[in-house]
Write a protein that holds these residues in place. Structure first.
Motif, mmCIF file in Angstrom:
data_model
loop_
_atom_site.group_PDB
_atom_site.id
_atom_site.type_symbol
_atom_site.label_atom_id
_atom_site.label_comp_id
_atom_site.label_asym_id
_atom_site.label_seq_id
_atom_site.Cartn_x
_atom_site.Cartn_y
_atom_site.Cartn_z
ATOM 1 N N PRO A 53 -2.236 14.326 -15.951
ATOM 2 C CA PRO A 53 -0.966 14.752 -15.376
ATOM 3 C C PRO A 53 0.211 14.385 -16.271
ATOM 4 C CG PRO A 53 -2.242 13.473 -13.789
ATOM 5 C CD PRO A 53 -2.945 13.388 -15.098
ATOM 6 N N ILE A 54 1.212 15.225 -16.239
ATOM 7 C CA ILE A 54 2.459 15.006 -16.970
ATOM 8 C C ILE A 54 3.477 14.485 -15.956
ATOM 9 C CG2 ILE A 54 4.320 16.141 -18.252
ATOM 10 C CD1 ILE A 54 2.141 18.313 -18.975
ATOM 11 N N SER A 55 4.154 13.389 -16.266
ATOM 12 C CA SER A 55 5.171 12.867 -15.352
ATOM 13 C C SER A 55 6.304 13.878 -15.212
ATOM 14 C CB SER A 55 5.717 11.533 -15.857
ATOM 15 O OG SER A 55 4.708 10.554 -15.831
ATOM 16 N N PHE A 56 6.743 14.094 -13.982
ATOM 17 C CA PHE A 56 7.784 15.068 -13.669
ATOM 18 C C PHE A 56 8.955 14.321 -13.049
ATOM 19 C CE2 PHE A 56 9.938 17.727 -10.591
ATOM 20 C CZ PHE A 56 10.117 18.928 -11.260
ATOM 21 N N ILE A 57 10.149 14.511 -13.630
ATOM 22 C CA ILE A 57 11.356 13.859 -13.101
ATOM 23 C C ILE A 57 12.453 14.906 -12.968
ATOM 24 C CG2 ILE A 57 13.145 12.111 -13.523
ATOM 25 C CD1 ILE A 57 11.023 10.610 -15.228
ATOM 26 N N TRP A 58 13.100 14.923 -11.806
ATOM 27 C CA TRP A 58 14.262 15.777 -11.583
ATOM 28 C C TRP A 58 15.393 14.872 -11.143
ATOM 29 C CZ3 TRP A 58 16.570 17.201 -6.659
ATOM 30 C CH2 TRP A 58 17.603 18.130 -6.787
ATOM 31 N N ALA A 59 16.506 14.929 -11.869
ATOM 32 C CA ALA A 59 17.664 14.100 -11.556
ATOM 33 C C ALA A 59 18.913 14.963 -11.629
ATOM 34 C CB ALA A 59 17.769 12.933 -12.539
ATOM 35 N N ILE A 60 19.738 14.885 -10.587
ATOM 36 C CA ILE A 60 20.967 15.668 -10.578
ATOM 37 C C ILE A 60 22.085 14.840 -9.959
ATOM 38 C CG2 ILE A 60 20.467 16.796 -8.380
ATOM 39 C CD1 ILE A 60 21.716 19.363 -9.738
ATOM 40 N N SER A 61 23.270 14.982 -10.522
ATOM 41 C CA SER A 61 24.457 14.296 -10.031
ATOM 42 C C SER A 61 25.463 15.340 -9.568
ATOM 43 C CB SER A 61 25.056 13.439 -11.157
ATOM 44 O OG SER A 61 26.276 12.887 -10.743
ATOM 45 N N CYS A 62 25.958 15.155 -8.356
ATOM 46 C CA CYS A 62 26.934 16.081 -7.775
ATOM 47 C C CYS A 62 28.124 15.285 -7.269
ATOM 48 C CB CYS A 62 26.310 16.872 -6.638
ATOM 49 S SG CYS A 62 24.839 17.779 -7.108
ATOM 50 N N GLY A 63 29.038 14.961 -8.165
ATOM 51 C CA GLY A 63 30.189 14.156 -7.756
ATOM 52 C C GLY A 63 29.776 12.737 -7.440
ATOM 53 N N LEU A 64 30.031 12.308 -6.206
ATOM 54 C CA LEU A 64 29.700 10.943 -5.801
ATOM 55 C C LEU A 64 28.242 10.766 -5.394
ATOM 56 C CD1 LEU A 64 32.857 10.055 -3.701
ATOM 57 C CD2 LEU A 64 32.297 9.315 -6.015
ATOM 58 N N SER A 65 27.524 11.840 -5.219
ATOM 59 C CA SER A 65 26.129 11.718 -4.799
ATOM 60 C C SER A 65 25.187 12.139 -5.922
ATOM 61 C CB SER A 65 25.871 12.570 -3.553
ATOM 62 O OG SER A 65 26.031 13.936 -3.866
ATOM 63 N N CYS A 66 23.975 11.649 -5.822
ATOM 64 C CA CYS A 66 22.966 12.028 -6.808
ATOM 65 C C CYS A 66 21.605 12.060 -6.120
ATOM 66 C CB CYS A 66 22.955 11.079 -7.999
ATOM 67 S SG CYS A 66 22.402 9.423 -7.598
ATOM 68 N N SER A 67 20.660 12.681 -6.786
ATOM 69 C CA SER A 67 19.308 12.761 -6.258
ATOM 70 C C SER A 67 18.333 12.636 -7.422
ATOM 71 C CB SER A 67 19.101 14.097 -5.543
ATOM 72 O OG SER A 67 17.817 14.152 -4.978
ATOM 73 N N ILE A 68 17.251 11.890 -7.195
ATOM 74 C CA ILE A 68 16.221 11.719 -8.214
ATOM 75 C C ILE A 68 14.864 11.892 -7.536
ATOM 76 C CG2 ILE A 68 15.128 10.128 -9.841
ATOM 77 C CD1 ILE A 68 17.843 8.764 -10.136
ATOM 78 N N PHE A 69 14.009 12.682 -8.161
ATOM 79 C CA PHE A 69 12.634 12.862 -7.694
ATOM 80 C C PHE A 69 11.718 12.561 -8.865
ATOM 81 C CE2 PHE A 69 8.836 15.506 -7.398
ATOM 82 C CZ PHE A 69 8.334 15.096 -6.172
ATOM 83 N N VAL A 70 10.735 11.707 -8.647
ATOM 84 C CA VAL A 70 9.794 11.320 -9.700
ATOM 85 C C VAL A 70 8.377 11.497 -9.174
ATOM 86 C CG1 VAL A 70 9.007 9.424 -11.168
ATOM 87 C CG2 VAL A 70 11.431 9.618 -10.592
ATOM 88 N N ASP A 71 7.530 12.158 -9.969
ATOM 89 C CA ASP A 71 6.131 12.347 -9.611
ATOM 90 C C ASP A 71 5.287 12.075 -10.854
ATOM 91 O OD1 ASP A 71 3.636 13.088 -8.733
ATOM 92 O OD2 ASP A 71 4.247 15.079 -8.042
ATOM 93 N N HIS A 72 4.560 10.959 -10.833
ATOM 94 C CA HIS A 72 3.689 10.601 -11.952
ATOM 95 C C HIS A 72 2.240 10.999 -11.687
ATOM 96 C CE1 HIS A 72 6.799 8.414 -14.040
ATOM 97 N NE2 HIS A 72 7.018 7.656 -12.997
#
Length: 112
Positions: A76-95
């Protein structure tokens, strides 16, 4: 300003001097299949993110076993999604399903 991926590249590389961090203009399965981790930092459709995450989770490589026979092995290839929207952010990590954390505290070990 400059694109986020270009700005983040150097800082990501500083986190692990052993890692090679590349910024790609376009993604395809051949390029992603050569990686051990892929990071998305920009807005993407949910369908595209799910497609890439599924590709990363199901990635296999053709290897030669100890008897010289060729076989497919799950890598498997590690998958990371990170986004910043002003004061909030979201991160998803799947190893992947078999990833285990063995580091007790995340700190560099003391070297004496």
């Amino acid at each position: 300003g400059r694109p986020r991926d270009v700005v983040c590249q150097r800082r990501l590389a500083e986190l692990n001097p052993e890692a090679i961090v590349r910024v790609a203009d376009a993604l395809d399965e051949t390029l992603v299949g050569e990686m051990t981790c892929v990071v998305f930092t920009g807005p993407r459709s949910r369908a595209e993110l799910v497609r890439w995450n599924e590709f990363c989770r199901s990635h296999t490589e053709l290897i030669t076993d100890e008897r010289g026979a060729m076989k497919r092995e799950s890598r498997p290839i590690s998958f990371i999604w990170a986004i910043s929207c002003g004061l909030s952010c979201s991160i998803f990590v799947d190893h992947g399903d078999s990833f285990m954390i063995a580091d007790p505290d995340g700190e560099k070990p003391a070297v004496r």
